[in-house]
Design a protein around this motif. Sequence first.
Motif, PDB file in Angstrom:
ATOM      1  N   LEU A 128       0.687  -1.193   0.001  1.00 14.00           N
ATOM      2  CA  LEU A 128      -0.036  -0.018  -0.071  1.00 14.00           C
ATOM      3  C   LEU A 128       0.942   1.387  -0.242  1.00 14.00           C
ATOM      4  O   LEU A 128       0.470   2.037  -0.792  1.00 14.00           O
ATOM      5  CB  LEU A 128      -0.941  -0.067   1.237  1.00 14.00           C
ATOM      6  N   GLY A 129       1.748   1.274   0.787  1.00 19.74           N
ATOM      7  CA  GLY A 129       2.852   2.543   0.840  1.00 19.74           C
ATOM      8  C   GLY A 129       3.524   2.605  -0.388  1.00 19.74           C
ATOM      9  O   GLY A 129       3.809   4.033  -0.589  1.00 19.74           O
ATOM     10  N   ASP A 130       3.835   1.479  -1.211  1.00 17.19           N
ATOM     11  CA  ASP A 130       4.524   1.625  -2.403  1.00 17.19           C
ATOM     12  C   ASP A 130       3.630   2.495  -3.584  1.00 17.19           C
ATOM     13  O   ASP A 130       4.177   2.875  -4.462  1.00 17.19           O
ATOM     14  CB  ASP A 130       5.080   0.353  -2.731  1.00 17.19           C
ATOM     15  N   THR A 131       2.371   2.260  -3.301  1.00 13.03           N
ATOM     16  CA  THR A 131       1.538   2.942  -4.317  1.00 13.03           C
ATOM     17  C   THR A 131       1.464   4.379  -4.014  1.00 13.03           C
ATOM     18  O   THR A 131       0.716   5.260  -4.882  1.00 13.03           O
ATOM     19  CB  THR A 131       0.172   2.370  -4.208  1.00 13.03           C
ATOM     20  N   GLY A 132       1.799   4.950  -2.947  1.00 16.17           N
ATOM     21  CA  GLY A 132       1.624   6.255  -2.499  1.00 16.17           C
ATOM     22  C   GLY A 132       0.183   6.729  -1.885  1.00 16.17           C
ATOM     23  O   GLY A 132      -0.008   7.953  -1.659  1.00 16.17           O
ATOM     24  N   ARG A 133      -0.479   5.514  -1.778  1.00 14.27           N
ATOM     25  CA  ARG A 133      -1.694   5.941  -0.911  1.00 14.27           C
ATOM     26  C   ARG A 133      -1.671   5.433   0.549  1.00 14.27           C
ATOM     27  O   ARG A 133      -0.948   4.706   0.872  1.00 14.27           O
ATOM     28  CB  ARG A 133      -2.924   4.948  -1.733  1.00 14.27           C
ATOM     29  N   ASP A 134      -2.652   5.902   1.234  1.00 15.90           N
ATOM     30  CA  ASP A 134      -3.036   5.522   2.712  1.00 15.90           C
ATOM     31  C   ASP A 134      -3.993   4.558   2.872  1.00 15.90           C
ATOM     32  O   ASP A 134      -4.424   4.132   3.955  1.00 15.90           O
ATOM     33  CB  ASP A 134      -3.112   6.658   3.666  1.00 15.90           C
ATOM     34  N   GLN A 135      -4.889   4.358   1.707  1.00 17.25           N
ATOM     35  CA  GLN A 135      -6.213   3.743   1.723  1.00 17.25           C
ATOM     36  C   GLN A 135      -6.349   2.920   0.517  1.00 17.25           C
ATOM     37  O   GLN A 135      -6.100   3.458  -0.543  1.00 17.25           O
ATOM     38  CB  GLN A 135      -7.397   4.584   2.168  1.00 17.25           C
ATOM     39  N   ALA A 136      -7.288   1.900   0.683  1.00 17.16           N
ATOM     40  CA  ALA A 136      -7.600   1.296  -0.548  1.00 17.16           C
ATOM     41  C   ALA A 136      -8.787   0.337  -0.382  1.00 17.16           C
ATOM     42  O   ALA A 136      -9.286   0.114   0.690  1.00 17.16           O
ATOM     43  CB  ALA A 136      -6.488   0.140  -0.917  1.00 17.16           C
ATOM     44  N   ILE A 137      -9.373  -0.112  -1.427  1.00 17.11           N
ATOM     45  CA  ILE A 137     -10.263  -1.390  -1.504  1.00 17.11           C
ATOM     46  C   ILE A 137      -9.900  -2.511  -1.531  1.00 17.11           C
ATOM     47  O   ILE A 137      -8.940  -2.773  -2.374  1.00 17.11           O
ATOM     48  CB  ILE A 137     -11.543  -1.029  -2.802  1.00 17.11           C
ATOM     49  N   TRP A 138     -10.040  -3.389  -0.482  1.00  7.50           N
ATOM     50  CA  TRP A 138      -9.182  -4.464  -0.254  1.00  7.50           C
ATOM     51  C   TRP A 138      -9.938  -5.763  -0.694  1.00  7.50           C
ATOM     52  O   TRP A 138     -11.192  -5.579  -0.026  1.00  7.50           O
ATOM     53  CB  TRP A 138      -8.525  -4.807   1.226  1.00  7.50           C
ATOM     54  N   ILE A 139      -9.451  -6.487  -1.428  1.00 12.32           N
ATOM     55  CA  ILE A 139     -10.439  -7.923  -1.819  1.00 12.32           C
ATOM     56  C   ILE A 139      -9.764  -9.016  -1.690  1.00 12.32           C
ATOM     57  O   ILE A 139      -8.384  -9.313  -2.079  1.00 12.32           O
ATOM     58  CB  ILE A 139     -11.034  -7.768  -3.345  1.00 12.32           C
ATOM     59  N   GLY A 140     -10.001  -9.763  -0.800  1.00 13.73           N
ATOM     60  CA  GLY A 140      -9.472 -11.102  -0.278  1.00 13.73           C
ATOM     61  C   GLY A 140     -10.080 -12.533  -0.952  1.00 13.73           C
ATOM     62  O   GLY A 140     -11.419 -12.497  -0.968  1.00 13.73           O
TER      63      GLY A 140
END
Length: 271
Positions: free
Chosen positions: A89-101
């Motif tokens: 997540l940090g590598d994308t430069g974001r601090d939040q995402a939609i997570w699908i497992g």
Amino acid sequence: MEYEEHFVEYGDSKSIFYHASGPRFGPLIIFMHGWPGIGKTWYPQLDVFSSLGFRVIAPDMPGYGRSTARNVISDYSQESVIEGMLAVLGDTGRDQAIWIGHDWGCGTLWTLANTHPQVYHLLTTVDRELYPKDQFPYGPWSYMAYYEQFFDEATAWFNKDIHGFLKFIFVKASADLLGKVSSLTSRVFEDKGWMGGRPSPPAPEDTSDEAGVLNFAVFEELVAAMKKTGFAQEKPQEVNSAIARWLVEEVIEQWPSFWSNGWTKQQLHQE
């Protein structure tokens, strides 16, 4: 479709490999595969949702594919796996995402939600009406309990025919099975083994080539990865439809262009 390839370092000299696609500043979805798998098994979702304007990420989870796969038990603790996912997540430069497992990826998703709620939007869990606890104490994940408690026996069984086992489980599902108990995964612990305690996996020739859900290139890559490291997504169109519906119904504000569309903003305000 071609995907970007990234590595990100974390922890004690470990790395996570991940595929990425879609507009760099689109709403971010991170797909976590299950067992057995690699990030590229999400390719039907990566292709569809990147074309819709999402930024999509699919890591090889720790121990799989091109991510670090060491014989160090602590590498696979949820604490360590979560550290790796936060690094992605940090590598994308974001601090939040939609997570699908999917499958074992759900365990990581739930741990992430409990320990770092600021990085996710929504969470789902097992349907106990379908799997009553008195009949199915492990829900549909009886095979996980068997794998964890009888590790040597389970891995020896898989390694008897990795190709055959993967071909057997990565097959197209029938719509008739929707909403029904999975006898394949919900009785493994009780039966002390897969398929009623069968002594070995089916041979590759026992499963029709036409039944496979993955394209040939991705399946061969998966087989090679699992042979290297040792030890479904089913029906891509239906999976994509379910994910799209969930996004629209639960987190519509994450849909690409939502906030630039005056009509949708007006509707949200009215609601």
